[in-house]
Design a protein around this motif. Sequence first.
Motif, PDB file in Angstrom:
ATOM      1  N   HIS A   1       0.830  -1.205   0.000  1.00  0.00           N
ATOM      2  CA  HIS A   1       0.000   0.000   0.000  1.00  0.00           C
ATOM      3  C   HIS A   1       0.865   1.256   0.000  1.00  0.00           C
ATOM      4  CE1 HIS A   1      -3.684  -2.254   0.941  1.00  0.00           C
ATOM      5  NE2 HIS A   1      -2.955  -2.929   1.809  1.00  0.00           N
ATOM      6  N   GLY A   2       0.385   2.285  -0.663  1.00  0.00           N
ATOM      7  CA  GLY A   2       1.048   3.581  -0.618  1.00  0.00           C
ATOM      8  C   GLY A   2       0.115   4.636  -0.082  1.00  0.00           C
ATOM      9  N   THR A   3       0.680   5.827   0.110  1.00  0.00           N
ATOM     10  CA  THR A   3      -0.135   7.014   0.383  1.00  0.00           C
ATOM     11  C   THR A   3       0.307   8.055  -0.649  1.00  0.00           C
ATOM     12  OG1 THR A   3       1.470   7.661   2.086  1.00  0.00           O
ATOM     13  CG2 THR A   3      -0.542   6.585   2.842  1.00  0.00           C
ATOM     14  N   GLN A   4      -0.145   7.854  -1.870  1.00  0.00           N
ATOM     15  CA  GLN A   4       0.400   8.592  -3.009  1.00  0.00           C
ATOM     16  C   GLN A   4       0.085  10.085  -2.985  1.00  0.00           C
ATOM     17  OE1 GLN A   4      -1.316   7.317  -6.727  1.00  0.00           O
ATOM     18  NE2 GLN A   4      -3.364   7.129  -5.871  1.00  0.00           N
ATOM     19  N   PHE A   5      -0.866  10.522  -2.165  1.00  0.00           N
ATOM     20  CA  PHE A   5      -1.165  11.950  -2.064  1.00  0.00           C
ATOM     21  C   PHE A   5      -0.420  12.600  -0.903  1.00  0.00           C
ATOM     22  CE2 PHE A   5      -5.083   9.902  -3.764  1.00  0.00           C
ATOM     23  CZ  PHE A   5      -4.941  10.345  -5.064  1.00  0.00           C
ATOM     24  N   GLN A   6       0.479  11.848  -0.284  1.00  0.00           N
ATOM     25  CA  GLN A   6       1.317  12.339   0.803  1.00  0.00           C
ATOM     26  C   GLN A   6       2.762  12.307   0.342  1.00  0.00           C
ATOM     27  OE1 GLN A   6       1.800  14.215   3.269  1.00  0.00           O
ATOM     28  NE2 GLN A   6       0.701  13.131   4.891  1.00  0.00           N
ATOM     29  N   ARG A   7       3.556  13.292   0.753  1.00  0.00           N
ATOM     30  CA  ARG A   7       4.959  13.344   0.351  1.00  0.00           C
ATOM     31  C   ARG A   7       5.871  13.195   1.567  1.00  0.00           C
ATOM     32  NH1 ARG A   7       5.635  14.879  -4.885  1.00  0.00           N
ATOM     33  NH2 ARG A   7       3.789  15.728  -5.903  1.00  0.00           N
ATOM     34  N   TYR A   8       7.052  12.622   1.317  1.00  0.00           N
ATOM     35  CA  TYR A   8       8.019  12.444   2.402  1.00  0.00           C
ATOM     36  C   TYR A   8       8.352  13.790   3.051  1.00  0.00           C
ATOM     37  CZ  TYR A   8       8.744   7.747   0.551  1.00  0.00           C
ATOM     38  OH  TYR A   8       8.556   6.453   0.131  1.00  0.00           O
ATOM     39  N   GLN A   9       8.479  14.824   2.243  1.00  0.00           N
ATOM     40  CA  GLN A   9       8.844  16.135   2.769  1.00  0.00           C
ATOM     41  C   GLN A   9       7.762  16.670   3.698  1.00  0.00           C
ATOM     42  OE1 GLN A   9       9.724  19.013  -0.251  1.00  0.00           O
ATOM     43  NE2 GLN A   9      10.419  20.565   1.198  1.00  0.00           N
ATOM     44  N   THR A  10       6.506  16.507   3.311  1.00  0.00           N
ATOM     45  CA  THR A  10       5.404  16.980   4.142  1.00  0.00           C
ATOM     46  C   THR A  10       5.392  16.259   5.484  1.00  0.00           C
ATOM     47  OG1 THR A  10       4.072  17.445   2.176  1.00  0.00           O
ATOM     48  CG2 THR A  10       2.907  17.290   4.272  1.00  0.00           C
ATOM     49  N   VAL A  11       5.563  14.946   5.446  1.00  0.00           N
ATOM     50  CA  VAL A  11       5.597  14.164   6.682  1.00  0.00           C
ATOM     51  C   VAL A  11       6.761  14.588   7.562  1.00  0.00           C
ATOM     52  CG1 VAL A  11       5.851  11.852   7.645  1.00  0.00           C
ATOM     53  CG2 VAL A  11       4.415  12.208   5.627  1.00  0.00           C
ATOM     54  N   ALA A  12       7.927  14.773   6.951  1.00  0.00           N
ATOM     55  CA  ALA A  12       9.112  15.179   7.703  1.00  0.00           C
ATOM     56  C   ALA A  12       8.887  16.539   8.368  1.00  0.00           C
ATOM     57  CB  ALA A  12      10.326  15.217   6.785  1.00  0.00           C
ATOM     58  N   ASP A  13       8.339  17.483   7.627  1.00  0.00           N
ATOM     59  CA  ASP A  13       8.097  18.819   8.177  1.00  0.00           C
ATOM     60  C   ASP A  13       7.061  18.783   9.295  1.00  0.00           C
ATOM     61  OD1 ASP A  13       9.922  19.930   6.425  1.00  0.00           O
ATOM     62  OD2 ASP A  13       8.415  20.530   4.944  1.00  0.00           O
ATOM     63  N   ASP A  14       5.976  18.081   9.065  1.00  0.00           N
ATOM     64  CA  ASP A  14       4.885  18.070  10.036  1.00  0.00           C
ATOM     65  C   ASP A  14       5.236  17.306  11.305  1.00  0.00           C
ATOM     66  OD1 ASP A  14       3.380  19.534   8.292  1.00  0.00           O
ATOM     67  OD2 ASP A  14       2.134  17.861   7.609  1.00  0.00           O
ATOM     68  N   LEU A  15       6.015  16.237  11.183  1.00  0.00           N
ATOM     69  CA  LEU A  15       6.302  15.385  12.333  1.00  0.00           C
ATOM     70  C   LEU A  15       7.663  15.652  12.957  1.00  0.00           C
ATOM     71  CD1 LEU A  15       4.865  11.939  11.148  1.00  0.00           C
ATOM     72  CD2 LEU A  15       3.695  13.964  12.039  1.00  0.00           C
ATOM     73  N   GLY A  16       8.383  16.652  12.441  1.00  0.00           N
ATOM     74  CA  GLY A  16       9.664  17.013  13.028  1.00  0.00           C
ATOM     75  C   GLY A  16      10.753  15.985  12.787  1.00  0.00           C
ATOM     76  N   ILE A  17      10.786  15.408  11.583  1.00  0.00           N
ATOM     77  CA  ILE A  17      11.801  14.409  11.247  1.00  0.00           C
ATOM     78  C   ILE A  17      12.818  15.056  10.303  1.00  0.00           C
ATOM     79  CG2 ILE A  17      12.216  12.145  10.216  1.00  0.00           C
ATOM     80  CD1 ILE A  17       9.280  11.471  10.746  1.00  0.00           C
ATOM     81  N   PRO A  18      14.106  15.062  10.635  1.00  0.00           N
ATOM     82  CA  PRO A  18      15.111  15.612   9.712  1.00  0.00           C
ATOM     83  C   PRO A  18      15.059  14.907   8.359  1.00  0.00           C
ATOM     84  CG  PRO A  18      16.074  15.198  11.878  1.00  0.00           C
ATOM     85  CD  PRO A  18      14.707  14.574  11.888  1.00  0.00           C
ATOM     86  N   TYR A  19      15.300  15.665   7.295  1.00  0.00           N
ATOM     87  CA  TYR A  19      15.211  15.104   5.944  1.00  0.00           C
ATOM     88  C   TYR A  19      16.137  13.900   5.773  1.00  0.00           C
ATOM     89  CZ  TYR A  19      12.545  19.182   4.346  1.00  0.00           C
ATOM     90  OH  TYR A  19      11.581  20.131   4.173  1.00  0.00           O
ATOM     91  N   GLU A  20      17.364  14.008   6.278  1.00  0.00           N
ATOM     92  CA  GLU A  20      18.314  12.911   6.116  1.00  0.00           C
ATOM     93  C   GLU A  20      17.801  11.641   6.797  1.00  0.00           C
ATOM     94  OE1 GLU A  20      23.022  11.860   7.059  1.00  0.00           O
ATOM     95  OE2 GLU A  20      22.215  13.858   7.473  1.00  0.00           O
ATOM     96  N   GLN A  21      17.256  11.800   7.998  1.00  0.00           N
ATOM     97  CA  GLN A  21      16.700  10.646   8.707  1.00  0.00           C
ATOM     98  C   GLN A  21      15.491  10.087   7.973  1.00  0.00           C
ATOM     99  OE1 GLN A  21      15.628  11.460  12.789  1.00  0.00           O
ATOM    100  NE2 GLN A  21      14.397   9.594  12.957  1.00  0.00           N
ATOM    101  N   MET A  22      14.679  10.978   7.409  1.00  0.00           N
ATOM    102  CA  MET A  22      13.496  10.546   6.663  1.00  0.00           C
ATOM    103  C   MET A  22      13.907   9.672   5.478  1.00  0.00           C
ATOM    104  SD  MET A  22      10.174  11.064   6.814  1.00  0.00           S
ATOM    105  CE  MET A  22       8.757  10.656   5.799  1.00  0.00           C
ATOM    106  N   LEU A  23      14.910  10.103   4.744  1.00  0.00           N
ATOM    107  CA  LEU A  23      15.342   9.362   3.569  1.00  0.00           C
ATOM    108  C   LEU A  23      16.035   8.053   3.945  1.00  0.00           C
ATOM    109  CD1 LEU A  23      16.686  12.286   1.340  1.00  0.00           C
ATOM    110  CD2 LEU A  23      14.568  10.985   1.039  1.00  0.00           C
TER     111      LEU A  23
END
Length: 242
Positions: free
Chosen positions: A55-77
């Motif tokens: 399953h995906g969440t194709q209308f959600q982006r990694y960047q949005t999740v990282a910004d909203d949840l306080g996750i550094p981009y490097e850690q997100m990737l």
Amino acid sequence: MKALIAFVLLLLLSPLTVLAAPVASGVQPRVIDVTDKAALRDGANTFVGYCMGCHGTQFQRYQTVADDLGIPYEQMLQTLAPAGASIADPMQTRLLPDDAKAWFGAEVPDLTLITRVRGSEWLYAYLHGFYADPARPRGVNNTVYPNVGMPNVLESLQGHQVLDCAEPTAQPCTRLRVIPGTGSLDARQFDDKVRNLVAFLAYSADPVQTKSRQIGLYVLLYLALLILLAYLLKREYWKDVG
């Protein structure tokens, strides 16, 4: 006037949470809180680790999740995105539709809006509702969605769950029991894990809902003040009448 003021106050005091429905296995209702960032981060980890293979969440982006949840981009990737993904990419599964049809008999749905379509309560109960059923092609069934085609991807966490009805009844058996020692989490820990997963999907369905509600509260406060001033002005104008 009093009824209107009471209605506005009720809206102001409304919580930003949802009470999940009780499930057939006897798990108590839990609060789904989309403002708890620690819970949302745990839910995101669970989604990527156990759900995103199909399953995906194709209308959600990694960047949005990282910004909203306080996750550094490097850690997100490194921890949540597949190898080679960009921070701006949508959270899509890499399962091809043709492969999904071959393996499951149908295309696997995207889950971005699942809580809008089904509701958080339904999803919470569904994830608790899997049980062993040798008659089914994948060996599992579900009390909430009978004859489900999806495997129980959380079984390693929850354990091997079976129907717990000793005698036949007029109604279909929905009481469930987990065989002790077959899962890595106890009942409370698994319930927390499911609650956080549902919270993440509820957030993904409407990432700006918290901000929207905050703006709505400010608007309601303004309206409440305006109503109070209008009421006081009305009393001032009419105090000498009659």
